[in-house]
Scaffold this motif. Sequence first.
Motif, short mmCIF file in Angstrom:
data_model
loop_
_atom_site.label_atom_id
_atom_site.label_comp_id
_atom_site.label_asym_id
_atom_site.label_seq_id
_atom_site.Cartn_x
_atom_site.Cartn_y
_atom_site.Cartn_z
N SER A 115 0.84 -1.19 0.00
CA SER A 115 0.00 0.00 0.00
C SER A 115 0.88 1.24 0.00
O SER A 115 1.83 1.35 0.77
CB SER A 115 -0.90 -0.01 1.24
N ILE A 116 0.58 2.17 -0.90
CA ILE A 116 1.36 3.40 -1.00
C ILE A 116 0.41 4.55 -1.31
O ILE A 116 -0.52 4.41 -2.10
CB ILE A 116 2.45 3.28 -2.09
N THR A 117 0.61 5.68 -0.65
CA THR A 117 -0.25 6.83 -0.87
C THR A 117 0.22 7.60 -2.10
O THR A 117 1.36 7.45 -2.54
CB THR A 117 -0.25 7.77 0.34
N ILE A 118 -0.65 8.46 -2.60
CA ILE A 118 -0.31 9.21 -3.82
C ILE A 118 0.81 10.21 -3.56
O ILE A 118 1.66 10.44 -4.43
CB ILE A 118 -1.56 9.90 -4.40
N LEU A 119 0.87 10.80 -2.36
CA LEU A 119 1.97 11.72 -2.07
C LEU A 119 3.29 10.97 -1.88
O LEU A 119 4.36 11.51 -2.19
CB LEU A 119 1.65 12.57 -0.83
N GLU A 120 3.20 9.74 -1.42
CA GLU A 120 4.42 8.91 -1.35
C GLU A 120 4.90 8.56 -2.76
O GLU A 120 6.10 8.52 -3.02
CB GLU A 120 4.14 7.63 -0.56
N VAL A 121 3.95 8.34 -3.66
CA VAL A 121 4.29 8.11 -5.06
C VAL A 121 5.05 9.31 -5.62
O VAL A 121 6.11 9.17 -6.24
CB VAL A 121 3.01 7.86 -5.90
N MET A 122 4.51 10.50 -5.35
CA MET A 122 5.15 11.72 -5.85
C MET A 122 6.53 11.90 -5.22
O MET A 122 7.47 12.33 -5.88
CB MET A 122 4.27 12.94 -5.53
N GLY A 123 6.63 11.57 -3.93
CA GLY A 123 7.91 11.72 -3.23
C GLY A 123 8.98 10.78 -3.75
O GLY A 123 10.13 11.17 -3.93
N LYS A 124 8.60 9.53 -4.02
CA LYS A 124 9.57 8.56 -4.52
C LYS A 124 10.05 8.93 -5.92
O LYS A 124 11.23 8.80 -6.24
CB LYS A 124 8.97 7.15 -4.50
N ALA A 146 -1.71 18.04 -2.96
CA ALA A 146 -1.96 18.08 -1.52
C ALA A 146 -3.07 19.09 -1.19
O ALA A 146 -3.97 18.82 -0.37
CB ALA A 146 -0.68 18.41 -0.76
N ASN A 147 -3.01 20.26 -1.83
CA ASN A 147 -4.03 21.30 -1.60
C ASN A 147 -5.41 20.81 -2.03
O ASN A 147 -6.41 21.07 -1.36
CB ASN A 147 -3.68 22.57 -2.37
N PHE A 148 -5.45 20.10 -3.16
CA PHE A 148 -6.73 19.58 -3.66
C PHE A 148 -7.34 18.58 -2.69
O PHE A 148 -8.53 18.66 -2.37
CB PHE A 148 -6.50 18.91 -5.02
N TYR A 183 -11.52 16.67 -0.01
CA TYR A 183 -11.85 15.52 0.85
C TYR A 183 -11.48 15.71 2.31
O TYR A 183 -11.69 14.81 3.12
CB TYR A 183 -11.14 14.27 0.31
N ASN A 184 -10.86 16.85 2.62
CA ASN A 184 -10.37 17.11 3.98
C ASN A 184 -9.41 16.00 4.43
O ASN A 184 -9.45 15.54 5.56
CB ASN A 184 -11.53 17.24 4.98
N LEU A 185 -8.56 15.57 3.51
CA LEU A 185 -7.58 14.53 3.78
C LEU A 185 -6.18 15.06 3.50
O LEU A 185 -5.97 15.88 2.60
CB LEU A 185 -7.82 13.31 2.90
N ASP A 186 -5.20 14.58 4.27
CA ASP A 186 -3.82 14.95 4.03
C ASP A 186 -3.19 14.09 2.94
O ASP A 186 -2.21 14.49 2.31
CB ASP A 186 -2.99 14.83 5.32
N ASP A 187 -3.76 12.90 2.72
CA ASP A 187 -3.22 11.98 1.72
C ASP A 187 -4.25 10.90 1.45
O ASP A 187 -5.26 10.77 2.17
CB ASP A 187 -1.90 11.37 2.22
#
Length: 408
Positions: free
Chosen positions: A109-118, A148-150, A155-159
Amino acid sequence: MLKVIFYIKSQKVDKDGLAPIFARISLRDKSITMATGKSISKERWLFTNNLRNVLKMDKEKVIKEALEVFQLNLEKKFYELSKIDADISLEFLRDEIKGKTKINEKPKSITILEVMGKHADFFKRKVETGERAPGSFQKYNRAKDLLANFMKKQYNLDDIEAIAIDSSFVYHLEEFLKYESSFNGKVGIKNNSVVKYIRVYKTACYYCIKMGLLDKNPFMVYDGKLKVTDAVFLTQAELTSIEEKIIFNERLQKVRDIFLFSCYTGYAPVDACNLTRENLFQDGNDDLWILTKRAKTAIKANVPVLPPTLKIIDKYEGQQDGLIPKLSNQKMNAYLKEIADICGINKHLTWYVARHTFATTVALANGVRIENLSAMMGHTNIKQTQHYAKVLDVNVKEDMEKLKKRFA
């Protein structure tokens, strides 16, 4: 195009006098080596012309067949990976062949911001080695911030997990980028920039698929298209007016010279600023050239030095490290507005207008073939060049004059 050459390491001969056979794999001016697992004596390797001659010994026939299978597997794997990402690295290809990427394991499992970071970590290494431009890296960081802003607003989510992204997420993101995102007090992003940002997300996901972290690309559903817009360029009269205008302000004189340098070389700002005396080359006919590679694509962009270019180079010789003074893109564009006003040019003048002017007014309008122009501009295909190359009325007129003579 993938190229494979087999060779032996004669300095690593084993107790039976056999040297290991290695493969040198080359792609886009880069190469790596791989052990094939096969060995042969140096004498037999040389005698058989690297196993290219007609072989009589069964053992050598088996080795040659094994090397052919080795090469076939390499080319097959390269083709498969290229369909996922055209910018496949040789290191990743080698790991795939060796089974080090664990592609058959279930992705974690990987979050979308982790995808961007990698992907950002991977892209940063390319920037550090000079393979890509720092400006491109900034674009990827900006794309991550927008994402991240979107998620926070929508969705009021950080990731969110990348596998949870669906078409609704993607198209809500497109709407957010177009109409609600803000940067430096400006709300909304134009269509072409939105399409490019979403391509960034798609590219980052492709990278994580290659790394075995994702099993599908959630942004594949996106079908936004770039809108082709006419590139702004100067006519010959406008170019001449800038060259001949008497300007007393030293700051604007420098800006004009930098701009004209790009008008007569076609170099983008980042490429023009990085040029030094080491990029100058004199050929066998005593003609002077600028030899370099585009920072954006690492493609060769060699351009002959025209008289106006040489005049500018000579003017600033010894005054700075580069061929021309360095100035930020932002300041250049601000000052070019002043020059446009002074010269009475009613166009939105930016540094990139110089690149378009080189393609259209300096090159094509003077008979340079589009194939040669494409090479000078460092493009990978003619289609890219056609975006810059506008068909001028003067070219149409010249061709029609030839036609008139034929039918006269």
